[in-house]
Design a protein around this motif. Structure first.
Motif, short mmCIF file in Angstrom:
data_model
loop_
_atom_site.label_atom_id
_atom_site.label_comp_id
_atom_site.label_asym_id
_atom_site.label_seq_id
_atom_site.Cartn_x
_atom_site.Cartn_y
_atom_site.Cartn_z
N TYR A 42 8.69 51.11 110.87
CA TYR A 42 9.25 50.02 111.68
C TYR A 42 9.07 50.31 113.17
CZ TYR A 42 11.62 47.88 107.67
OH TYR A 42 11.90 47.25 106.48
N THR A 43 8.87 49.25 113.94
CA THR A 43 8.80 49.38 115.39
C THR A 43 9.91 48.57 116.07
OG1 THR A 43 7.23 47.53 115.53
CG2 THR A 43 6.31 49.76 115.37
N CYS B 158 5.18 46.77 107.12
CA CYS B 158 5.44 48.13 106.63
C CYS B 158 5.05 48.26 105.16
CB CYS B 158 6.91 48.49 106.81
SG CYS B 158 7.39 48.75 108.53
N MET C 232 13.38 44.12 119.52
CA MET C 232 12.53 45.21 119.98
C MET C 232 13.03 45.67 121.34
SD MET C 232 8.38 45.39 120.42
CE MET C 232 8.14 45.52 118.65
N GLN D 86 8.22 42.45 110.13
CA GLN D 86 8.21 43.91 110.26
C GLN D 86 8.19 44.57 108.89
OE1 GLN D 86 9.16 46.54 112.91
NE2 GLN D 86 7.87 45.21 114.16
N CYS E 252 10.97 39.08 106.73
CA CYS E 252 10.85 39.85 107.98
C CYS E 252 9.40 40.33 108.11
CB CYS E 252 11.81 41.03 107.95
SG CYS E 252 11.61 42.20 109.30
#
Length: 224
Positions: free
Chosen positions: A94-95, A87, A62, A83, A81
């Motif tokens: 995604y961030t 999602c 990040m 993330q 994952c």
């Protein structure tokens, strides 16, 4: 790039309990490959499917507004994952960024199959939520480490982790990469490494760090 499938699911232990139509649907998915350095997702991008890593390792970072990058976690075989799970479950974006740290082989479970498997398969649902819970636990430990563990201890732990099991090692790693590992600025890492050098823990070369005193680093890593 697509690769011929050789019944990958038979060797993927976490999904060994899949049966019936769900197993047949997963069995039909074709493994893919990506080289080291390939960007798999980036902040703001939509999720294209649930990724199962068969071999290799993915790094998830990040980046803050000031440009500083923090390593969140790595994803290897049988891991997931967080993330991507967020999602898929929340239909969000995604961030963080996911990059293949090594060449990887992977399978992408399309969203419709993911949703169907979550609804119909107890085994798949347990797999997703168990891995999700494990990742959340890692994230909590990461936050605790950044908040409460000294930078020198975090850096010593990062060096030991990169060195693996060997008592001595020569690491091809930059100060910036280590800064991302421990969640601090490159300049801070450079100062800490210079201190390690003076104490005889490491030797510094251009683009490399030689570990001279592994027990000393491990002892330092245990100081909070």
């Amino acid at each position: 790039m697509d690769r011929p499938t050789h019944h990958w699911i038979d060797a993927y232990a976490p999904l060994a309990d899949l049966d019936g139509a769900t197993r047949d649907a997963f069995r039909a998915l074709r493994p893919r490959a990506a080289p080291a350095g390939a960007v798999l997702f980036a902040p703001g991008s939509a999720c294209q499917g649930f990724v199962l890593v068969l071999s290799g390792r993915v790094r998830v970072d990040m980046t803050g507004r000031g440009g500083r990058t923090l390593l969140l976690y790595r994803v290897g075989p049988s891991e997931t994952c967080v993330q991507t799970t967020l999602c898929m479950l929340g239909e969000s974006f995604y961030t963080a960024e996911g990059v293949a740290e090594t060449p990887i082989d992977f399978v992408v479970v399309p969203p419709p199959l993911f949703e169907r498997a979550m609804a119909d398969s107890d085994a798949f649902r347990r797999f997703v939520f168990a891995r999700f819970a494990a990742r959340l636990g890692e994230m909590m430990r990461l936050l605790e480490t950044i908040a409460f563990v000294r930078v020198d201890a975090r850096l010593a732990a990062a060096l030991c982790a990169r060195a693996g099991e060997g008592a001595a090692a020569s690491l091809a790693v930059t100060h910036q990469q280590l800064a991302e590992d421990v969640g601090t600025a490159r300049e801070v890492v450079s100062r800490q490494l210079e201190g390690f050098r003076r104490d005889g823990l490491v030797a510094l070369r251009r683009g490399r760090i030689d570990i001279l005193d592994r027990p000393g680093l491990e002892s330092l890593a245990g100081v909070t």
